[in-house]
Write an enzyme that holds these catalytic residues in place. Structure first.
Site, PDB file in Angstrom:
ATOM      1  N   HIS A 207       0.846  -1.168  -0.067  1.00  0.00           N
ATOM      2  CA  HIS A 207      -0.068  -0.024  -0.095  1.00  0.00           C
ATOM      3  C   HIS A 207       0.787   1.328  -0.036  1.00  0.00           C
ATOM      4  O   HIS A 207       0.275   2.330  -0.076  1.00  0.00           O
ATOM      5  CB  HIS A 207      -1.007   0.119   1.045  1.00  0.00           C
ATOM      6  N   THR A 243      -5.549 -19.397   5.365  1.00  0.00           N
ATOM      7  CA  THR A 243      -6.172 -19.241   4.207  1.00  0.00           C
ATOM      8  C   THR A 243      -5.560 -17.802   3.640  1.00  0.00           C
ATOM      9  O   THR A 243      -5.800 -16.852   4.158  1.00  0.00           O
ATOM     10  CB  THR A 243      -7.527 -19.087   4.112  1.00  0.00           C
ATOM     11  N   CYS A 329       1.580   5.233  12.235  1.00  0.00           N
ATOM     12  CA  CYS A 329       1.448   4.068  13.122  1.00  0.00           C
ATOM     13  C   CYS A 329       1.469   4.817  14.627  1.00  0.00           C
ATOM     14  O   CYS A 329       1.045   4.149  15.664  1.00  0.00           O
ATOM     15  CB  CYS A 329       2.400   3.165  12.951  1.00  0.00           C
TER      16      CYS A 329
END
Length: 386
Positions: A207, A243, A329
């Protein structure tokens, strides 16, 4: 649906995240319509998803000049950093208990190191940086020993854009130890040339280069042994259970290819924007530039002597200008930037920092408007005490 950004907005927060590239978005939309099967399933649809993921893995490896089995898909760089730092430390536990990093790392590395230090008893050396935010190589050489399991240092600092001396770091680590070398490459793609030769582990995020959030990978050389951080099934060589986010993993190869194809234009445009803004900021006596002259051109960090970061960001936001202060962050932290403090700056200067980060989609006209708005804010709020 309402746009997140109004048409007249200026987006100068590309070090935080980027809009998804139109070609990546087109591919993802197509995959979402057709490619929902589990890549671990043994019927045709599942095996086709697995084939597309492996094709993406091979293309990424080719672009970075490594082997396909050295690419491990993750949910992003924070996971990749934790996988590298904790995985390598746990693999060495009982034989080597020493780790090395710097005082200016991203929180995903810094907090992983603190946990290893405080909870698991590892000895961590926190290297100083100079006034440009560049690691002290003499300290790195002195800190290395036969007990050093891992050295983890970012390639480009996410707050001020300092470029670390990667080639010199490689030579010092190889000459003075058998430690693994991990590089956080999140802010490096497109901005500097990367050579992963003699690098054992490297973390990447999609990103930051116009890809999907929740998508990234760890480059892990074949000789490196890691203890899994996410236990589960056989996915990603048994290193990352769960997954697969197959759509993100398949789209990642195109994301990286487009980013590297654009890097010449990207560097040219961001260099011009950086210079234009520096020239404008130099005319404002209230402003002090924090980014080094030889840092990456995509990031420009400055402080205002009279207005704290929160007030400045709110004022810019009211004018539809998006910037940040510390790493996103740490955006809700009320403490001074640890990066600027490590560079020797005062609390006052560190608490008044603003980070502008550019892309090739920004324009000189946006820089000019930013400077005009900044002058008005300084005039209106200039007496605000910090």
């Amino acid at each position: 649906m309402r746009k997140v950004l109004p048409d007249n907005a200026i987006y100068f927060d590309n070090a935080s995240t980027t809009p998804v590239h139109p070609e990546v978005r087109k591919l993802v939309n197509s995959l979402l319509e057709t490619s929902f099967a589990n890549s671990e399933s043994l019927y045709d649809e599942g095996m086709e998803i697995s084939r597309l993921m492996e094709k993406s893995r091979s293309q990424i490896a080719s672009l970075l000049k490594v082997q396909p089995n050295e690419i491990i898909f993750t949910s992003g760089a924070s996971e990749a950093n934790n996988m590298a730092v904790k995985g390598a430390a746990f693999a060495a536990m009982g034989r080597k208990n020493h780790l090395i990093t710097t005082k200016v790392e991203h929180s995903s590395v810094a907090n992983a190191m603190r946990q290893l230090e405080e909870v698991f008893g590892f000895d961590v050396t926190w290297l100083d940086v100079d006034e440009r935010g560049v690691v002290r190589l003499d300290q790195l050489e002195q800190a290395l020993s036969e007990k050093t399991a891992l050295v983890s240092i970012m390639a480009v600092n996410n707050e001020v854009g300092s470029v670390m001396p990667l080639e010199a770091m490689k030579k010092i680590v190889r000459k003075n130890s058998h430690a693994l070398l991990h590089i956080d490459c999140v802010q490096a793609l497109k901005r500097i040339d990367l050579d992963l030769n003699q690098v054992d582990l490297a973390s990447f995020s999609a990103h930051k280069i116009e890809g999907l959030k929740g998508s990234g990978f760890l480059m892990k050389k074949q000789h490196v042994n890691l203890v899994p951080i996410i236990s589960g099934g056989q996915q990603e060589q048994g290193l990352r259970g769960g997954t697969a986010n197959s759509v993100a993993d398949i789209a990642l190869a195109k994301t990286l290819r487009l980013a590297l194809e654009e890097q010449t234009l990207y560097r040219t445009v961001t260099r011009q924007l950086n210079q234009r803004m520096r020239e404008g900021l130099a005319l404002l006596p209230e402003i002090e530039i924090n980014s080094p002259d030889n840092g990456v051109s995509a990031i420009l960090n400055f402080s205002c002597k009279t207005i704290p970061s929160e007030v400045m960001m709110n004022a810019l936001n009211s004018r539809n200008i998006c910037v940040s202060a510390q790493s996103t962050c740490s955006s809700k932290s009320k403490t001074p930037s640890h990066v600027l403090k490590a560079m020797g700056m005062s609390d006052k200067r560190a608490l008044s920092s603003i980070r502008c980060s550019f892309s090739s989609r920004n324009t000189p006209e946006e820089v000019d408007r930013f400077l005009r708005e900044l002058k008005e804010i300084l005039h209106k709020y200039g007496t605000h005490s910090i």
